[in-house]
Write a protein that holds these residues in place. Structure first.
Motif, PDB file in Angstrom:
ATOM      1  N   ARG A   3      27.578 146.732  54.955  1.00 16.16           N
ATOM      2  CA  ARG A   3      28.481 145.865  54.205  1.00 16.16           C
ATOM      3  C   ARG A   3      29.316 146.719  53.266  1.00 16.16           C
ATOM      4  O   ARG A   3      28.818 147.648  52.653  1.00 16.16           O
ATOM      5  CB  ARG A   3      27.680 144.839  53.422  1.00 16.16           C
ATOM      6  CG  ARG A   3      26.832 143.993  54.350  1.00 16.16           C
ATOM      7  CD  ARG A   3      26.658 142.628  53.744  1.00 16.16           C
ATOM      8  NE  ARG A   3      25.871 141.825  54.632  1.00 16.16           N
ATOM      9  CZ  ARG A   3      26.379 140.899  55.425  1.00 16.16           C
ATOM     10  NH1 ARG A   3      27.659 140.670  55.436  1.00 16.16           N
ATOM     11  NH2 ARG A   3      25.603 140.189  56.198  1.00 16.16           N
ATOM     12  N   GLN A  46      28.523 133.503  57.627  1.00 24.74           N
ATOM     13  CA  GLN A  46      28.830 134.224  56.388  1.00 24.74           C
ATOM     14  C   GLN A  46      30.232 134.802  56.429  1.00 24.74           C
ATOM     15  O   GLN A  46      30.755 135.032  57.507  1.00 24.74           O
ATOM     16  CB  GLN A  46      27.812 135.342  56.187  1.00 24.74           C
ATOM     17  CG  GLN A  46      26.446 134.804  55.982  1.00 24.74           C
ATOM     18  CD  GLN A  46      25.394 135.885  56.008  1.00 24.74           C
ATOM     19  OE1 GLN A  46      25.610 136.972  56.483  1.00 24.74           O
ATOM     20  NE2 GLN A  46      24.226 135.564  55.506  1.00 24.74           N
ATOM     21  N   PRO A  47      30.813 135.039  55.290  1.00 28.67           N
ATOM     22  CA  PRO A  47      30.236 134.809  53.963  1.00 28.67           C
ATOM     23  C   PRO A  47      30.233 133.323  53.603  1.00 28.67           C
ATOM     24  O   PRO A  47      31.066 132.559  54.067  1.00 28.67           O
ATOM     25  CB  PRO A  47      31.156 135.597  53.030  1.00 28.67           C
ATOM     26  CG  PRO A  47      32.477 135.615  53.728  1.00 28.67           C
ATOM     27  CD  PRO A  47      32.161 135.623  55.205  1.00 28.67           C
ATOM     28  N   TRP A 105      19.276 135.132  53.472  1.00 30.78           N
ATOM     29  CA  TRP A 105      20.745 135.022  53.521  1.00 30.78           C
ATOM     30  C   TRP A 105      21.266 134.509  54.860  1.00 30.78           C
ATOM     31  O   TRP A 105      22.349 133.941  54.922  1.00 30.78           O
ATOM     32  CB  TRP A 105      21.384 136.378  53.245  1.00 30.78           C
ATOM     33  CG  TRP A 105      21.178 136.935  51.884  1.00 30.78           C
ATOM     34  CD1 TRP A 105      20.449 138.035  51.558  1.00 30.78           C
ATOM     35  CD2 TRP A 105      21.720 136.453  50.652  1.00 30.78           C
ATOM     36  NE1 TRP A 105      20.488 138.260  50.204  1.00 30.78           N
ATOM     37  CE2 TRP A 105      21.275 137.301  49.624  1.00 30.78           C
ATOM     38  CE3 TRP A 105      22.536 135.364  50.316  1.00 30.78           C
ATOM     39  CZ2 TRP A 105      21.609 137.113  48.295  1.00 30.78           C
ATOM     40  CZ3 TRP A 105      22.884 135.179  48.990  1.00 30.78           C
ATOM     41  CH2 TRP A 105      22.417 136.046  47.997  1.00 30.78           C
ATOM     42  N   ASN A 106      20.561 134.751  55.927  1.00 32.47           N
ATOM     43  CA  ASN A 106      21.129 134.564  57.254  1.00 32.47           C
ATOM     44  C   ASN A 106      20.753 133.271  57.970  1.00 32.47           C
ATOM     45  O   ASN A 106      21.318 132.974  59.016  1.00 32.47           O
ATOM     46  CB  ASN A 106      20.724 135.748  58.148  1.00 32.47           C
ATOM     47  CG  ASN A 106      21.244 137.050  57.598  1.00 32.47           C
ATOM     48  OD1 ASN A 106      22.406 137.168  57.250  1.00 32.47           O
ATOM     49  ND2 ASN A 106      20.371 138.038  57.496  1.00 32.47           N
ATOM     50  N   GLY A 149      24.547 139.149  46.227  1.00 25.65           N
ATOM     51  CA  GLY A 149      24.985 138.468  47.445  1.00 25.65           C
ATOM     52  C   GLY A 149      26.487 138.545  47.633  1.00 25.65           C
ATOM     53  O   GLY A 149      26.971 138.753  48.748  1.00 25.65           O
ATOM     54  N   TYR A 154      27.440 138.506  51.558  1.00 28.38           N
ATOM     55  CA  TYR A 154      26.757 137.281  51.978  1.00 28.38           C
ATOM     56  C   TYR A 154      27.458 136.052  51.394  1.00 28.38           C
ATOM     57  O   TYR A 154      27.467 134.984  51.996  1.00 28.38           O
ATOM     58  CB  TYR A 154      25.294 137.273  51.535  1.00 28.38           C
ATOM     59  CG  TYR A 154      24.462 138.363  52.152  1.00 28.38           C
ATOM     60  CD1 TYR A 154      24.279 138.445  53.530  1.00 28.38           C
ATOM     61  CD2 TYR A 154      23.841 139.321  51.359  1.00 28.38           C
ATOM     62  CE1 TYR A 154      23.504 139.440  54.096  1.00 28.38           C
ATOM     63  CE2 TYR A 154      23.059 140.322  51.917  1.00 28.38           C
ATOM     64  CZ  TYR A 154      22.902 140.378  53.285  1.00 28.38           C
ATOM     65  OH  TYR A 154      22.130 141.366  53.844  1.00 28.38           O
TER      66      TYR A 154
END
Length: 190
Positions: A3, A46-47, A105-106, A149, A154
């Motif tokens: 990222r 995402q994001p 997060w996913n 995040g 994210y």
């Protein structure tokens, strides 16, 4: 996939004392708190633009051991009693100042109904905050998680924080926590 960090994100992380903590700080992994294996398969695109903050309205935990038990209790209720594929929240915040990984997060959460679940991360403070505020360490943990995040992609840089009561008919996240999150810079009413 790596990222990219924006310069503004680096400044924010440095101001929050997270510059060296690219792993989003003290997140207690599912394995560490003894989570049951997840049966969830839906991914979260995402994001993500929205974050919904709630409270569990259950028991308070203020030590790592008690917060691990409380995270297990919340997961047990969601999986065994409600029949969900996992704990509904993406993350849980303990009064011990630690973040407990839920769906992460996913993975699509089950925290705010069919309209908001696909477009929001759900963060729940473990405890009842109708008449008392969470400790500063828990509030800092939540804000650090959100800053990280955003820095890691994210969350969108302009992500919006909502109270659970902003998106569903509920008293969550409790009157006192709701007053606090309304002062956070990313808070926006619906």
């Amino acid at each position: 996939m790596s990222r990219r960090y924006t310069p503004l994100a680096w400044v924010l992380l440095a101001l929050l004392g997270l510059g060296a903590a690219q792993d989003c700080g003290s997140i207690v992994s599912r394995g560490k708190w003894g989570a049951l294996a997840s049966k969830c398969s839906q991914r979260l695109r995402q994001p993500v633009r929205y974050v919904v903050v709630s409270h569990t309205a259950g028991s308070v935990c203020n030590t790592p051991a008690s917060c691990q038990r409380q995270a297990q209790n919340v997961q047990y209720y969601h999986v065994r009693e409600r029949g969900w594929c996992d704990v509904g929240y993406n993350f849980l915040i303990g009064e011990d100042g630690l973040v407990y990984e839920g769906r992460g997060w996913n993975t699509l959460g089950a925290h705010s109904g069919p309209t908001w679940n696909p477009i929001a991360i759900g963060i729940s403070f473990m405890g009842n905050y109708m008449h008392r505020v969470p400790p500063a360490s828990a509030l800092r943990a939540a804000q650090s998680l959100l800053a990280c995040g955003a820095a890691r992609g994210y969350l969108t840089p302009n992500y919006e924080v909502k109270g659970h009561r902003d998106v569903q008919q509920t008293l969550s996240p409790g009157d006192e926590l709701y007053k606090i999150i309304q002062q956070w810079p990313h808070y926006r009413r619906v």
